[in-house]
Motif scaffolding. Structure first.
Motif, PDB file in Angstrom:
ATOM      1  N   VAL A  19      -6.440   3.316   7.727  1.00  0.00           N
ATOM      2  CA  VAL A  19      -7.352   3.301   6.590  1.00  0.00           C
ATOM      3  C   VAL A  19      -7.658   1.844   6.260  1.00  0.00           C
ATOM      4  O   VAL A  19      -6.747   1.029   6.116  1.00  0.00           O
ATOM      5  N   PHE A  45     -10.391   4.235  10.754  1.00  0.00           N
ATOM      6  CA  PHE A  45     -10.525   3.766  12.138  1.00  0.00           C
ATOM      7  C   PHE A  45      -9.194   4.064  12.824  1.00  0.00           C
ATOM      8  O   PHE A  45      -8.303   4.665  12.217  1.00  0.00           O
ATOM      9  N   GLU A  75      -1.395  -7.577   8.602  1.00  0.00           N
ATOM     10  CA  GLU A  75      -1.690  -6.632   7.525  1.00  0.00           C
ATOM     11  C   GLU A  75      -0.481  -5.725   7.328  1.00  0.00           C
ATOM     12  O   GLU A  75      -0.212  -4.848   8.154  1.00  0.00           O
ATOM     13  N   GLU A  92       1.486  -2.622   6.052  1.00  0.00           N
ATOM     14  CA  GLU A  92       1.026  -1.283   5.666  1.00  0.00           C
ATOM     15  C   GLU A  92       2.155  -0.251   5.667  1.00  0.00           C
ATOM     16  O   GLU A  92       3.016  -0.246   6.553  1.00  0.00           O
ATOM     17  N   ASP A 101      -0.682  -4.059  10.842  1.00  0.00           N
ATOM     18  CA  ASP A 101      -1.992  -3.836  11.473  1.00  0.00           C
ATOM     19  C   ASP A 101      -2.572  -5.190  11.890  1.00  0.00           C
ATOM     20  O   ASP A 101      -3.509  -5.711  11.278  1.00  0.00           O
ATOM     21  N   LYS A 108      -8.460  -4.554  16.708  1.00  0.00           N
ATOM     22  CA  LYS A 108      -7.205  -4.038  16.163  1.00  0.00           C
ATOM     23  C   LYS A 108      -6.375  -3.267  17.189  1.00  0.00           C
ATOM     24  O   LYS A 108      -5.260  -2.854  16.890  1.00  0.00           O
TER      25      LYS A 108
HETATM   26 MG    MG Z   1      -5.235  -2.386   8.076  1.00  0.00          MG
END
Ligand code: MG
Length: 294
Positions: A82, A115, A142, A144, A173, A190
């Motif tokens: 997300v 995604f 990132e 998460e 991420d 990513k």
């Molecule tokens: Mg992310």
């Protein structure tokens, strides 16, 4: 309960991790020698309706020192992700100039931004993230919280969503911002090999208040991200309802719920990652996922 996968001479095994994170118990299924993958264990527990038994007595625990941890899951499907799911992060991303996905002046998306990351990008706690300097110079982290689905299903309403969660783990991420911007689509930047550190283990859903957990990321010891999952724009039940309306969710599916403010691109000038940088992502009730950029 904490569950991890470790490498043994006879292959990967799912083990129970002690509450202090320093020991493991080889198996809670003495008859089979243990499960090789977490998805099979989750699927079996869901199908039989049984619960994990409590870890055994002191004599059965062994030290984790020198034991190779694997990522807790090895999903066949992509990791569902997300984007822009914390208000402050959505704002920093929109203002950074790297966001090719939002309309002018729009700080928060009207619907969840979904995604995926390829399963081949997953690495374990302690494994290096390959900086891929030949294709990116704008590497970012990132922190998460990731949901691990237990009972699968389609069209799961919000009111039932918590009953479909087996547990939680941590995902970093990792993102190549230049590729994310250039390609105007997030998958490539990513899904690069090693760009999905996951672990160090998962915790069962009863072990954490996922709707109110502190989430932090440190780079070389500097606190960069510091937030609470209570600040999600689209909360966990909303994400499960939205996703399952479109696709059947399966036991072991992983949903990374988005990252809070404080990523590298949000600083002026941006603080992108360099080889040698140490990333530590911590979530209350789970632990700390540590990876070095190589
Ligand atoms: Mg992310």
């Amino acid at each position: 309960m904490k569950l991890a996968r470790i490498q043994t001479v006879s292959g990967p095994r799912v083990v129970v991790i002690s509450s202090d994170g320093k020991k493991f118990c080889q198996t809670f299924r003495a008859d089979s020698g243990g499960e090789a993958d977490m998805e099979s264990l989750i699927g079996e527990l869901v199908a039989s309706g049984s619960k994990l038994t409590a870890p055994p007595g002191d004599a059965d625990w062994k030290s984790l020192d020198g034991v190779k941890l694997l990522a807790p899951l090895s999903p066949r499907r992509n990791v569902i992700c997300v984007g822009k799911n914390y208000h402050e992060h959505a704002k920093e991303f929109q203002q950074s100039g790297f966001d090719s996905s939002s309309k002018d002046g729009e700080h928060a998306p009207p619907y969840p931004v979904i995604f995926t990351k390829a399963p081949t990008s997953i690495i374990a706690d302690g494994e290096p993230v390959d900086a891929h300097r030949q294709i990116t110079s704008q590497l970012d982290y990132e922190a998460e919280l990731a949901i691990v689905i237990g009972k699968g299903g389609k069209a799961i309403p919000k009111s039932e969503a918590w009953n479909h969660i087996f547990g939680y783990t941590i995902v970093n991420d990792v993102t190549a911002r230049d590729l994310q911007q250039q390609h105007r689509q997030w998958f490539l930047g990513k899904s690069i090999d090693t760009f999905c550190p996951m672990g160090p283990w998962l915790v069962t859903a009863d072990a954490i208040d996922a709707a109110n957990a502190t989430i932090q990321c440190r780079v070389n010891g500097e606190l960069r991200q510091n937030a609470n999952t209570a600040d999600l724009i689209f909360d966990i039940p909303t994400l499960i309802e939205t996703l399952s309306a479109a696709m059947e969710l399966h036991p072991g599916d992983v949903i990374a719920t988005g990252t809070p403010a404080g990523v590298g691109l949000g600083f002026k000038p941006p603080k992108f990652l360099q080889p040698g940088d140490v990333m530590e992502v911590s979530i209350d009730g789970i632990g700390t996922l540590t990876n070095v950029v190589a």
